[in-house]
Design a protein around this motif. Structure first.
Motif, PDB file in Angstrom:
ATOM      1  N   ARG A 121     -63.591  19.852   0.822  1.00 18.84           N
ATOM      2  CA  ARG A 121     -64.042  18.723   1.657  1.00 18.84           C
ATOM      3  C   ARG A 121     -64.566  19.182   3.015  1.00 18.84           C
ATOM      4  O   ARG A 121     -64.935  18.356   3.838  1.00 18.84           O
ATOM      5  N   GLY A 143     -65.246   9.268  -6.154  1.00 14.61           N
ATOM      6  CA  GLY A 143     -65.064   7.996  -6.858  1.00 14.61           C
ATOM      7  C   GLY A 143     -65.372   6.817  -5.942  1.00 14.61           C
ATOM      8  O   GLY A 143     -65.635   5.707  -6.407  1.00 14.61           O
ATOM      9  N   HIS A 150     -60.186  26.289  -9.494  1.00 16.86           N
ATOM     10  CA  HIS A 150     -60.800  25.060  -8.957  1.00 16.86           C
ATOM     11  C   HIS A 150     -59.934  24.425  -7.872  1.00 16.86           C
ATOM     12  O   HIS A 150     -58.717  24.329  -7.993  1.00 16.86           O
ATOM     13  N   SER A 162     -60.783  21.033  -4.955  1.00 19.00           N
ATOM     14  CA  SER A 162     -61.782  20.183  -4.314  1.00 19.00           C
ATOM     15  C   SER A 162     -62.005  20.668  -2.889  1.00 19.00           C
ATOM     16  O   SER A 162     -61.047  20.972  -2.181  1.00 19.00           O
TER      17      SER A 162
END
Ligand SMILES: Cc1cc2nc3c(=O)[nH]c(=O)nc-3n(C[C@H](O)[C@H](O)[C@H](O)COP(=O)(O)O)c2cc1C
Length: 279
Positions: free
Chosen positions: A42, A162, A38, A40
């Protein structure tokens, strides 16, 4: 197999694979492999997701455990580029929300249970308590992470947002959320742009997070662990062409003052306005 496992472990912890893991069944699966890789994402290609991708991800999400089978979450899949651009602006101008083909908004949803109770002519006072909000938030996060795991295993990239909580009331209004709903976080989904690959970010060593039988804290040992991780994290930053830093100092800056919440210090007021009395 062990070579692959060693490399996964090395990327995640930057230490050699512990012997016990080499033959352990849990670490041998394709699921484990996908989880350990994994990162993230972007930067996305503009390509649309194949038909059925969202529905498959949501089936994975709905397969997560849910407190008492209450199933108190809802997801809103936003594909319309104009709407995504508006949401990007509300989430701190994060451009990946506008460039990823799909933005999933994960909503803690007590409104459905409320409607079911009302239709039955029953009260729903338990929904007014902080525990009900916690249940919804926990279940939403478990579901979202199942979706992430399924998407990543299929080669898609994701990043949680978030920033969705920067303006909870405006988000609720834009998405026509009924009372008893709050957007907890967003999730960008798309094909990672190979021109801007993301890397696996090292995590704290397990000695920091895995305790046995009781919380095992020793100040000097913890200080050593954190200093070692600071060095690892700084090496990662340099490899990525990012500014040198001390991870611990960065995290401390984030929690030092109310200002570090970047306007989210009014969350309780927002939650109450959205129909979560938090008794
Ligand atoms: C609940 C949640 C909210 C997050 N919000 C954002 C966000 O608003 N923007 C962003 O770029 N990344 C966001 N992230 C991603 C984290 O920054 C990222 O997971 C963390 O730095 C570790 O990096 P990794 O996921 O690549 O391992 C969020 C992650 C979580 C779990």
């Amino acid at each position: 197999m062990t070579d692959r496992l060693s490399s996964l472990w090395q990327q995640r912890y930057r230490t050699p694979l512990p012997e016990a893991l080499a033959d352990n069944k849990v670490s041998q699966s394709a699921v484990f492999d996908s989880l350990l890789t994994h990162r993230s994402v972007r930067a996305y290609l503009p390509n649309a997701l194949p038909e059925g991708t969202i529905e498959a991800a949501i089936a994975a999400a709905q397969s997560a455990a849910t407190s008492s089978n209450l199933q108190c979450w809802t997801v809103i899949a936003v594909e319309d580029p104009v709407r995504r651009a508006r949401l990007a602006a509300l989430c701190g101008n994060q451009s990946h929300i506008a460039t990823a083909p799909v933005f999933l908004v994960w909503v803690a949803d007590l409104s459905r249970l409320r409607r079911i109770a009302q239709n039955e002519g029953e009260t729903h006072e338990a929904l007014d308590y902080t525990e009900a909000f916690l249940i919804a938030a926990i279940d939403t996060a478990l579901a979202a992470q199942n979706a992430v795991s399924a998407l990543e295993a299929a080669g898609l990239g994701t990043v949680y947002i978030g920033g969705l909580r920067n303006h909870p009331e405006e988000i609720a209004e834009k998405l026509a959320l009924p009372e008893g709903c709050v957007g907890l976080f967003g999730l960008c989904v798309g094909y990672p742009d190979p021109a801007e690959p993301a890397s696996v970010k090292p995590r704290l060593p397990q000695r920091a997070v895995l305790h046995r039988e009781r919380y095992d804290f020793e100040a000097e040992a913890e200080a050593e662990i954190i200093a070692a991780y600071d060095a690892l994290d700084d090496a990662f930053q340099k490899e990525q062409g990012l500014p040198s830093r001390r991870w611990s100092a960065t995290m401390v800056r984030r929690i030092a003052t109310r200002a570090g919440l970047h306007g989210r210090d009014t969350m309780r007021t927002s939650l109450k306005a959205l129909g979560f009395p938090l008794k």
